[in-house]
Write a protein that holds these residues in place. Structure first.
Motif, mmCIF file in Angstrom:
data_model
loop_
_atom_site.group_PDB
_atom_site.id
_atom_site.type_symbol
_atom_site.label_atom_id
_atom_site.label_comp_id
_atom_site.label_asym_id
_atom_site.label_seq_id
_atom_site.Cartn_x
_atom_site.Cartn_y
_atom_site.Cartn_z
ATOM 1 N N LYS A 365 11.224 -11.263 7.061
ATOM 2 C CA LYS A 365 9.999 -10.874 8.121
ATOM 3 C C LYS A 365 10.012 -9.163 7.778
ATOM 4 O O LYS A 365 10.945 -8.585 8.018
ATOM 5 N N LEU A 366 8.713 -8.753 7.307
ATOM 6 C CA LEU A 366 7.996 -7.384 7.284
ATOM 7 C C LEU A 366 7.947 -6.771 8.642
ATOM 8 O O LEU A 366 7.178 -7.325 9.494
ATOM 9 N N THR A 367 8.816 -5.776 8.941
ATOM 10 C CA THR A 367 8.490 -5.041 10.040
ATOM 11 C C THR A 367 7.726 -3.730 9.704
ATOM 12 O O THR A 367 7.131 -3.043 10.802
ATOM 13 N N ALA A 368 7.255 -3.360 8.458
ATOM 14 C CA ALA A 368 6.432 -2.174 8.108
ATOM 15 C C ALA A 368 5.857 -2.759 6.594
ATOM 16 O O ALA A 368 6.336 -3.570 6.217
ATOM 17 N N PRO A 369 4.791 -2.014 6.308
ATOM 18 C CA PRO A 369 4.230 -2.176 4.954
ATOM 19 C C PRO A 369 4.984 -2.089 4.007
ATOM 20 O O PRO A 369 5.947 -1.417 3.959
ATOM 21 N N HIS A 370 5.016 -3.227 2.931
ATOM 22 C CA HIS A 370 5.612 -2.891 1.762
ATOM 23 C C HIS A 370 4.990 -2.016 0.801
ATOM 24 O O HIS A 370 3.846 -2.496 0.371
ATOM 25 N N TYR A 371 5.662 -0.865 0.101
ATOM 26 C CA TYR A 371 5.005 0.016 -0.606
ATOM 27 C C TYR A 371 5.211 -0.572 -2.392
ATOM 28 O O TYR A 371 6.310 -0.783 -2.639
ATOM 29 N N LEU A 410 -7.789 -8.577 -6.916
ATOM 30 C CA LEU A 410 -6.528 -8.972 -6.557
ATOM 31 C C LEU A 410 -6.298 -8.275 -5.053
ATOM 32 O O LEU A 410 -6.450 -7.142 -4.979
ATOM 33 N N LYS A 411 -5.805 -9.244 -4.290
ATOM 34 C CA LYS A 411 -5.243 -8.822 -3.007
ATOM 35 C C LYS A 411 -3.850 -8.937 -2.759
ATOM 36 O O LYS A 411 -3.522 -10.154 -3.042
ATOM 37 N N VAL A 412 -3.029 -8.079 -2.344
ATOM 38 C CA VAL A 412 -1.647 -8.222 -2.190
ATOM 39 C C VAL A 412 -1.413 -7.861 -0.586
ATOM 40 O O VAL A 412 -1.846 -6.792 -0.008
ATOM 41 N N TYR A 413 -0.663 -9.229 0.291
ATOM 42 C CA TYR A 413 -0.958 -8.863 1.505
ATOM 43 C C TYR A 413 0.408 -8.369 2.107
ATOM 44 O O TYR A 413 1.585 -9.032 1.507
ATOM 45 N N GLY A 414 0.260 -7.479 3.031
ATOM 46 C CA GLY A 414 1.570 -7.096 3.535
ATOM 47 C C GLY A 414 1.874 -5.741 2.675
ATOM 48 O O GLY A 414 3.169 -5.492 2.985
ATOM 49 N N ALA A 415 0.957 -5.298 2.088
ATOM 50 C CA ALA A 415 1.301 -4.116 1.073
ATOM 51 C C ALA A 415 0.419 -2.712 1.191
ATOM 52 O O ALA A 415 -0.669 -2.754 1.874
ATOM 53 N N LYS A 416 1.154 -1.787 0.804
ATOM 54 C CA LYS A 416 0.380 -0.323 0.836
ATOM 55 C C LYS A 416 0.782 0.032 -0.478
ATOM 56 O O LYS A 416 1.786 -0.142 -1.305
ATOM 57 N N GLN A 438 -7.641 0.061 -0.223
ATOM 58 C CA GLN A 438 -6.906 -0.376 0.828
ATOM 59 C C GLN A 438 -7.559 -0.902 2.155
ATOM 60 O O GLN A 438 -8.043 -0.184 3.171
ATOM 61 N N PRO A 439 -8.565 -1.747 1.851
ATOM 62 C CA PRO A 439 -9.361 -2.475 3.131
ATOM 63 C C PRO A 439 -8.805 -2.731 4.333
ATOM 64 O O PRO A 439 -9.423 -2.557 5.435
ATOM 65 N N GLU A 440 -7.282 -3.145 4.480
ATOM 66 C CA GLU A 440 -6.684 -3.073 5.670
ATOM 67 C C GLU A 440 -5.380 -2.487 5.668
ATOM 68 O O GLU A 440 -5.062 -2.321 4.649
ATOM 69 N N ASP A 441 -4.961 -2.429 6.813
ATOM 70 C CA ASP A 441 -3.517 -1.538 6.754
ATOM 71 C C ASP A 441 -2.525 -2.315 5.862
ATOM 72 O O ASP A 441 -1.515 -1.872 5.241
ATOM 73 N N PHE A 442 -2.649 -3.570 6.107
ATOM 74 C CA PHE A 442 -1.853 -4.518 5.294
ATOM 75 C C PHE A 442 -2.319 -5.423 3.972
ATOM 76 O O PHE A 442 -1.714 -6.325 3.725
ATOM 77 N N VAL A 443 -3.412 -4.800 3.717
ATOM 78 C CA VAL A 443 -3.948 -5.440 2.399
ATOM 79 C C VAL A 443 -4.450 -4.417 1.587
ATOM 80 O O VAL A 443 -4.980 -3.743 1.941
ATOM 81 N N TRP A 444 -3.654 -4.642 0.468
ATOM 82 C CA TRP A 444 -3.871 -3.676 -0.868
ATOM 83 C C TRP A 444 -4.662 -4.320 -1.679
ATOM 84 O O TRP A 444 -4.398 -5.633 -2.096
ATOM 85 N N GLN A 445 -5.545 -3.901 -2.496
ATOM 86 C CA GLN A 445 -6.535 -4.411 -3.349
ATOM 87 C C GLN A 445 -6.668 -3.614 -4.688
ATOM 88 O O GLN A 445 -6.923 -2.502 -4.813
#
Length: 668
Positions: A365-371, A410-416, A438-445
């Motif tokens: 479980k992720l409690t914060a974005p994964h960098y 490419l979209k990586v979910y839960g990432a920054k 970074q279209p959303e806090d937890f979505v890196w593109q």
């Protein structure tokens, strides 16, 4: 001991032995079936061998794999072939014989007259599909074959018989028993046969609430504060109530359809996890009916994928695929519905994964974005490879090809983004530009813009890295367009996966293989490097086909099929050739094939985009599907039975590929 008692004991022991032997597992034959016709020379005999048995096919011992599956090729040299299967188990031997028919190849004259080289010597009626028994649809096409010169009646009405001997009649199926009596006459001989279809009667109106209809029907998990759809079936025009113990009182439901009651409950005021059931009742004093277990979550759960082929869907069914995933990927679980976990991808995006493919794992479980780490590139043969460090945590990612402007998204979910260092490849012939967002806090593109057009791409995890590969376009010569091109032809179906079956008993697996072999020769003669997934009647899984093409490192994958309609459609109306594709880069190829299909003398039925097909979703090569004709249409079945029809289909596929490659050569 009394002689009669001894005799009785011996009889009991003998009977017990016989029954115990008859209960022992026997070899199960998957393919072929009794009296199956084939239009190819070699077929695969396949089945399952139980532990403790030995099996021989035509006197040759066969060995099973770890799951008990055996395969054995048999060459058909005579019109009628008997396949002998001997099973030895202890001191017992069981013998089975399967008869199959090897059909002659039919012809088509220049003026489109069908020449049937398989005319039977005697009159008979052979039914195809459906067979007698239960049938739940409201209409169906009855189909089969008889002597091509026969006169055929069904319930007194004349039914057309085609030159192949096939016939078809579309009928309505009424609730209850439906009897269709066929009479065929030819050369002074008459034969009769009957199809009986039993359509279940509508269920009676219930007199009480139907417990098995109470929603949720299966165990359901849902996050607090979300809306839960409720429903139940019961007698009409009643006051039906629901209650979620510990959360709501009894609330009146709406009768949205006769006897169907619905309501929506927002799960507010939940400050701790709850395990309960939804209760239903009629009025104030009727018996209460409960749903399946309901678990209300106050936070997401951690999950880890355990299957290499883990797929993410848009809904709690498997109808709409979002993207494929792999094993060891961390998921945020926010629900369970229809045995599928609901997962959180972003603030506004969720998906569903089969529960069997994920294990609950609090550490995932992720409690914060994964960098994410920096991205570097390298050239490996004709691939430009981008590697981005992710560490031991694998996140869900989605990669799709977009058309306008052409790019990989490419979209990586839960990432920054962590390190923003991105190294471009030294050879810029493949990628023109990379764009990060970074279209959303937890979505890196990341968007990958090609220099020209895509010829293949992939995304996958390799150790602690997320790896994206983009293939360089091959060099295409205008004078010899196939010279540097490698192509995989995949004749669809095969073995015990027969595909669509025509009224005359012609199986799609055979038709696909026959025209694929013709296309293979045309492409080889033109200078292409050609691979083919099967050259005989043999079963292959979809993953086997995709893996072979990947290992062969081909540029183009041709998924060679023929078509069939849904069971309720009139098979004489469903007709025409078509192409299917998924990705924009393959659409250009599909577009060039399609016009040539229209020159074969049969109708065309459209260029179709379909995301769900496993094979057209493959990305490491250009891939498209040809549906040459409808196997189930009697006219088009004759086209596919004939050598000339298959020649025309192979030629059309070849010409379309040639047109595409020449256009590519001119555009570079």
């Amino acid at each position: 001991m009394n002689v009669y008692l001894k005799t009785s004991i011996l009889i009991i022991l003998l009977v017990t032995t016989l029954f115990s032997q008859s209960d022992e597992p026997r070899v199960e034959i998957y393919h072929p079936s009794q009296d199956m016709p084939f239009w190819v020379d070699q077929i695969e005999v396949a089945g399952n061998i139980p532990d403790g048995s030995q099996v021989a096919v035509n006197g040759e011992k066969v060995s099973p794999d770890q799951e008990g599956l055996f395969r054995h090729m048999v060459t058909l040299t005579e019109p009628e072939v008997f396949i002998h299967i001997a099973e030895t188990r202890g001191n017992q031997e069981y013998l089975d014989t399967i008869r199959v028919f090897h059909r002659n190849l039919d012809q088509m004259t220049p003026d489109s007259v069908f020449i049937n080289n398989n005319i039977p010597a005697e009159l008979a009626i052979h039914f195809g599909s459906p067979r007698s028994g239960k049938y739940y649809g409201s209409e169906v096409s009855l189909r089969g074959r008889t002597h091509p010169d026969a006169t055929l009646f069904m319930n007194g009405d004349t039914v057309d018989v085609y030159a192949s001997g096939s016939f078809a009649s579309h009928v309505q199926i009424q609730p209850g028993e439906n009897v269709f009596a066929f009479v065929a006459t030819w050369n002074g001989v008459e034969v009769r046969d009957t199809i009986q279809l039993s359509r279940p009667l509508p269920p009676p109106t219930p007199e009480a609430l139907v417990e098995k209809s109470a929603k949720p029907r299966r165990e359901r998990w849902i996050l607090a504060d979300e809306h839960l759809q409720l429903g139940i079936q019961g007698p009409e025009l009643k006051k039906v109530y629901f209650k979620i113990p510990g959360l709501t009182g009894w609330q009146l439901m709406d009768e949205t359809r006769p006897g169907i009651y619905s309501a929506t409950a927002r799960l507010i005021g939940v400050d701790h996890e709850m395990n309960t059931k939804v209760l239903y009742r009629i009025g104030s004093f009727s018996k209460r009916v409960s749903s399946a277990p309901l678990r209300i979550l106050t936070d997401a759960l951690g999950g880890l994928s355990i299957e290499e082929d883990t797929r993410v869907y848009d809904t709690p069914t498997t109808d709409q695929l979002l993207f494929p995933m792999t094993d060891s990927v961390s998921f945020q679980i926010v629900g369970l519905e229809n045995r599928m976990y609901k997962i959180r991808l972003g603030q506004y995006r969720t998906g569903y994964v089969r529960a069997a493919n994920i294990k609950l794992d609090p550490t995932s479980k992720l409690t914060a974005p994964h960098y994410l780490g920096s991205m570097r590139s390298e050239i490996v043969e004709d691939w430009t490879i981008f590697r981005m460090y992710t560490g031991s945590t694998r996140l869900p990612f989605e990669i799709k090809e977009k058309a306008i402007p052409a790019r990989l998204e490419l979209k990586v979910y839960g990432a920054k983004q962590g390190w923003e260092w991105t190294t471009y490849p030294e050879d810029n012939s493949t990628i023109a530009y990379l764009e990060r967002s970074q279209p959303e806090d937890f979505v890196w593109q990341m968007d990958f813009y090609p220099q020209h057009r895509f010829w293949g791409w992939y995304g996958r995890y390799e150790g602690d890295y997320l790896v994206i590969g983009v293939r360089k376009a091959p060099e295409i010569s205008k004078s010899a367009p196939f010279a540097n091109i490698s192509i995989e032809i995949d004749p669809g179906h095969g073995g015990w996966q027969r595909g669509a079956v025509g009224p005359a008993g012609y199986c799609e697996a055979d038709a696909n293989l026959r025209y694929s072999l013709k296309l293979e020769k045309l492409l080889r003669d033109a200078g292409a490097e050609v691979f083919i997934t099967r050259t005989v009647d043999r079963q292959l899984s979809l993953s086997d086909r995709a893996t072979k093409a990947r290992e062969d490192s081909v540029h183009i994958f041709i998924w060679a099929h023929n078509n069939a309609p849904g069971s309720r459609r009139d098979i004489k109306e469903a007709s025409g050739s078509s192409t299917f594709f998924t990705w924009p880069s393959s659409k250009a190829l599909s577009d060039k094939i399609y016009p040539h299909l229209g020159t074969m003398g049969i109708a065309t039925s459209g260029k179709v985009a379909r995301y769900y097909y496993y094979m057209t979703r493959q990305t490491e090569y250009l891939v498209y599907l040809i549906e040459g004709a409808f196997m189930t249409n009697p006219e088009e079945e004759m086209f596919l039975l004939s050598e000339e029809g298959l020649d025309a289909l192979a030629q059309s596929a070849f010409k379309g590929l040639e047109t595409f490659l020449l256009e590519q050569a001119n555009s570079e």
